[in-house]
Design an enzyme around this catalytic site. Sequence first.
Site, short mmCIF file in Angstrom:
data_model
loop_
_atom_site.label_atom_id
_atom_site.label_comp_id
_atom_site.label_asym_id
_atom_site.label_seq_id
_atom_site.Cartn_x
_atom_site.Cartn_y
_atom_site.Cartn_z
N GLY A 180 -4.55 -4.32 -3.74
CA GLY A 180 -5.55 -3.30 -3.99
C GLY A 180 -4.79 -2.05 -4.39
O GLY A 180 -4.15 -1.43 -3.54
N HIS A 181 -4.78 -1.73 -5.67
CA HIS A 181 -3.99 -0.61 -6.17
C HIS A 181 -4.94 0.51 -6.58
O HIS A 181 -5.77 0.32 -7.47
CB HIS A 181 -3.11 -1.05 -7.35
CG HIS A 181 -2.07 -2.06 -6.95
ND1 HIS A 181 -1.17 -2.58 -7.82
CD2 HIS A 181 -1.80 -2.62 -5.75
CE1 HIS A 181 -0.37 -3.42 -7.17
NE2 HIS A 181 -0.75 -3.47 -5.92
N GLN A 213 2.00 -6.09 -3.24
CA GLN A 213 2.45 -6.20 -1.85
C GLN A 213 3.73 -5.37 -1.68
O GLN A 213 3.89 -4.38 -2.35
CB GLN A 213 2.67 -7.67 -1.44
CG GLN A 213 1.36 -8.46 -1.29
CD GLN A 213 0.76 -8.90 -2.61
OE1 GLN A 213 1.39 -9.58 -3.38
NE2 GLN A 213 -0.49 -8.56 -2.84
N LYS A 222 1.85 2.14 -5.12
CA LYS A 222 2.37 1.57 -6.38
C LYS A 222 1.41 1.82 -7.55
O LYS A 222 1.84 2.12 -8.66
CB LYS A 222 2.57 0.04 -6.23
CG LYS A 222 3.56 -0.34 -5.15
CD LYS A 222 3.64 -1.83 -4.95
CE LYS A 222 2.41 -2.45 -4.36
NZ LYS A 222 2.08 -2.03 -2.99
N ASP A 254 0.81 -1.23 0.00
CA ASP A 254 0.00 0.00 0.00
C ASP A 254 0.83 1.27 0.00
O ASP A 254 0.43 2.30 0.56
CB ASP A 254 -0.96 0.02 1.22
CG ASP A 254 -1.87 -1.20 1.22
OD1 ASP A 254 -2.21 -1.69 0.14
OD2 ASP A 254 -2.24 -1.65 2.32
P1 GDP Z 1 -0.79 0.32 -3.52
O1 GDP Z 1 -1.38 -0.96 -3.05
O2 GDP Z 1 0.69 0.39 -3.30
O3 GDP Z 1 -1.14 0.65 -4.95
O4 GDP Z 1 -1.42 1.48 -2.62
P2 GDP Z 1 -2.97 1.61 -2.18
O5 GDP Z 1 -3.75 2.10 -3.33
O6 GDP Z 1 -3.46 0.37 -1.50
O7 GDP Z 1 -2.85 2.68 -1.03
C1 GDP Z 1 -2.29 3.95 -1.26
C2 GDP Z 1 -3.33 5.00 -0.88
O8 GDP Z 1 -2.72 6.26 -0.86
C3 GDP Z 1 -4.46 5.11 -1.89
O9 GDP Z 1 -5.63 5.48 -1.23
C4 GDP Z 1 -3.99 6.23 -2.82
O10 GDP Z 1 -5.07 6.90 -3.48
C5 GDP Z 1 -3.30 7.12 -1.85
N1 GDP Z 1 -2.17 7.89 -2.38
C6 GDP Z 1 -1.21 7.52 -3.26
N2 GDP Z 1 -0.28 8.50 -3.38
C7 GDP Z 1 -0.66 9.49 -2.54
C8 GDP Z 1 -0.09 10.74 -2.17
O11 GDP Z 1 0.97 11.14 -2.63
N3 GDP Z 1 -0.77 11.48 -1.23
C9 GDP Z 1 -1.95 11.05 -0.67
N4 GDP Z 1 -2.54 11.82 0.23
N5 GDP Z 1 -2.50 9.89 -0.99
C10 GDP Z 1 -1.86 9.10 -1.90
P1 IMO Z 2 -0.88 -4.18 -2.24
O1 IMO Z 2 -0.44 -4.75 -3.58
C1 IMO Z 2 -0.86 -4.56 2.10
C2 IMO Z 2 -0.91 -8.64 3.73
C3 IMO Z 2 -2.14 -9.08 4.48
C4 IMO Z 2 -1.52 -10.05 5.46
C5 IMO Z 2 -0.43 -10.73 4.63
C6 IMO Z 2 -0.85 -12.05 4.03
O2 IMO Z 2 -2.18 -3.48 -2.28
O3 IMO Z 2 0.23 -3.39 -1.63
P2 IMO Z 2 -2.45 -12.74 2.01
O4 IMO Z 2 -3.91 -12.47 1.76
O5 IMO Z 2 -1.55 -12.21 0.94
O6 IMO Z 2 -2.16 -14.17 2.31
O7 IMO Z 2 -2.10 -11.92 3.36
O8 IMO Z 2 -0.12 -9.82 3.60
N1 IMO Z 2 -1.16 -8.13 2.35
C7 IMO Z 2 -1.08 -6.84 2.01
N2 IMO Z 2 -0.89 -5.74 2.77
N3 IMO Z 2 -0.98 -4.46 0.76
C8 IMO Z 2 -1.17 -5.55 -0.01
O9 IMO Z 2 -1.15 -5.50 -1.35
C9 IMO Z 2 -1.26 -6.81 0.62
N4 IMO Z 2 -1.46 -8.08 0.17
C10 IMO Z 2 -1.37 -8.87 1.24
O10 IMO Z 2 -2.77 -8.00 5.12
O11 IMO Z 2 -0.88 -9.34 6.48
MG MG Z 3 -2.88 -1.62 -1.76
#
Ligand code: GDP
Ligand code: IMO
Ligand code: MG
Length: 439
Positions: free
Chosen positions: A40-41, A225, A16, A13
Site C-alpha cells: 500500500g503505497h 515491503q 517508498k 511502509d
Molecule cells: P510505503 O508502503 O513505503 O509507500 O508507505 P505507506 O504509504 O504505506 O506509509 C507511509 C505513510 O507515511 C503514508 O501515510 C504517507 O502519506 C506518510 N508519509 C510519507 N512520508 C512522510 C513524511 O515525511 N512525513 C509524514 N508525516 N508522513 C509521511
Molecule cells: P508496503 O509495500 C508493511 C507484512 C504483513 C505481514 C507479512 C506477510 O506497503 O511497504 P503477506 O500478506 O505479504 O503475506 O504478509 O508482511 N506486509 C507488509 N507490511 N508494508 C507492506 O507493504 C507489507 N506487505 C506485507 O503485515 O506481517
Molecule cells: Mg505501505
Amino acid sequence: MPNIAVVGAQWGDEGKGKVVDLLSSHFSVVARFQGGPNAGHTVIFGDQKFALHHVPSGVFRAGTRIVVGNGTVIDLEQLLAELETLRQANIELGGRFFISDRAHVILPLWKGLDKLRETTADATSKIGTTLRGIGPTYEAKAARWGVRMGDLAELEHLEDRVRRIIEGPAGDRLRDAGIDPGQPAAVAREAHELWKQVAATVTDTATLLNDWIDEGHGVLFEGAQGTLLDVDHGSYPFVTSSNTLTGALCAGLGVAPTRLTGTVGVFKAYGTRVGSGPMPTELDDGPEGNGQKLRDRGHEFGTTTGRPRRCGWFDGVAARYATRINRFDGACVMLLDVLDAFDEIDVCVGYRLDGEELKTFPASIAACERIEPIYETLPGWKSDTTAIRRWDRLPAEAVRYVERLGEIAGTEITMVGVGPDREQSIVKPGSWLSRTLDL
Ligand code: GDP
Ligand code: IMO
Ligand code: MG
C-alpha cells in the site's frame, strides 16, 4: 540515464510511494519487481491522495511508462479497481501501462487459503498477513502449478490448469475445511473475463525494459515491503513470500545487475511493523507512552489493511544489516516531522543477547525475541519542521539526528521527509541523490 532502485529498509511502509512519486519525474520508466496488493503505497500532492497497491507510484507523471513486472503477483479485480480510480482522477494510462505476461495471478482460491491458514493458526504461528493471497500464490509459483497472466488468454488451456489446482492438494485443503474451492470452468471463465479488460497491456516486459534501457531511457525500480520482510533475509518466518531487497529486481524484471546505477534505501525516522514477528525496538509503553505518541503523530495505521502499526525507536542494527545487503548508495529518512514533538529520542545502536553484544540481525526468531536493545539518547528539536524546504533551515538537532542515523546505518542520508505531501521533501545538497539526478 541512471537506473535507480528505491527499496524499503525496515518492515515496510517507510514512505517508498512518496519517494518514488517524487523521483519519478526524472525517469522515463517506473517498474515494480515483486509483491502484489499486500503493498500500500501512499502518494499525496495538493489535495489529491492515492493508495496504490499494484500500480507503481510513478503513474502520476504524464508520459512515464509504468511496468508491473514478472516478479509480482496480481489480483485482477484489485488491479482493475485501482485503474478505475486513476481513470476517474483523469490519470491517462493509454499506451504507457504494461503488465508482464509472466506475472502470477492471485486466484480466488489462493486468497481463501491465506485466510484459512491465518484463521486456523495458533497465536504463535499466525503471521498477520494482509490476507491478499500473497503467500499461496508465490507457493504455487514455486511448486510450478501457478497461473500466469499469459495463461489467461486461452480459455481451454486455462481451464485445464485451474482444474489441476482445484482437484489437487490445494483444493483438498479448502474442501477439508468445508470451503468450496470453486468450479474449474467458472473460476477460469471469471479470470479470463477480467483478463480481457487488461489484455492489451499484457506483454513481455523484460524485452521492453531492456530495449528501453538500450535506447538510453532511465528506469526507476520500485520495491515493495521492506528488507526485514524479505523471505530469505528478513525475520523468517514472519516475512512476506518474495525477495524484497534490491537484488530481487534482476529476477523480478529480467534486468541484469550491471544495469543498476544505484540504490536508495527508504527508512522511517523511527520504526514500525504491522503483523506478527520480532521487532526488537517496539515500544509497548501504554496509552501515554512514546509508542502511542509515535502512532498518533505518524497516523500509523496500515494503508492496505487499516491495522494499527506497532511502533518503536529507530533500530540501527537492523538498519545497518539492511544497508549491507542492499548496498545503499544513499538513504531517505521519512516522517522526520513525526519526531518534532519529542524532548529526547532514543536510537538502538546495538543488541545484547544473553549477555553478549550482537553485531548484526540474527537469523533465529527465538534469539530475536530475547534481544535487549542498547540505546543512545539524542536531543529532540521541539519545533515544527513541516514547512521547511531547505536542508540548511532544518533545526541543528534534527540534522544531527539524521546524520547520526546515517553513521549508524553506514550510509549517507540523501533526503528527509517532513510531511506526507510530495512537496514536503528535502534533498541534501551535494549528496549522492542530488549529484546523480541533479536535484
Ligand atoms: P510505503 O508502503 O513505503 O509507500 O508507505 P505507506 O504509504 O504505506 O506509509 C507511509 C505513510 O507515511 C503514508 O501515510 C504517507 O502519506 C506518510 N508519509 C510519507 N512520508 C512522510 C513524511 O515525511 N512525513 C509524514 N508525516 N508522513 C509521511
Ligand atoms: P508496503 O509495500 C508493511 C507484512 C504483513 C505481514 C507479512 C506477510 O506497503 O511497504 P503477506 O500478506 O505479504 O503475506 O504478509 O508482511 N506486509 C507488509 N507490511 N508494508 C507492506 O507493504 C507489507 N506487505 C506485507 O503485515 O506481517
Ligand atoms: Mg505501505
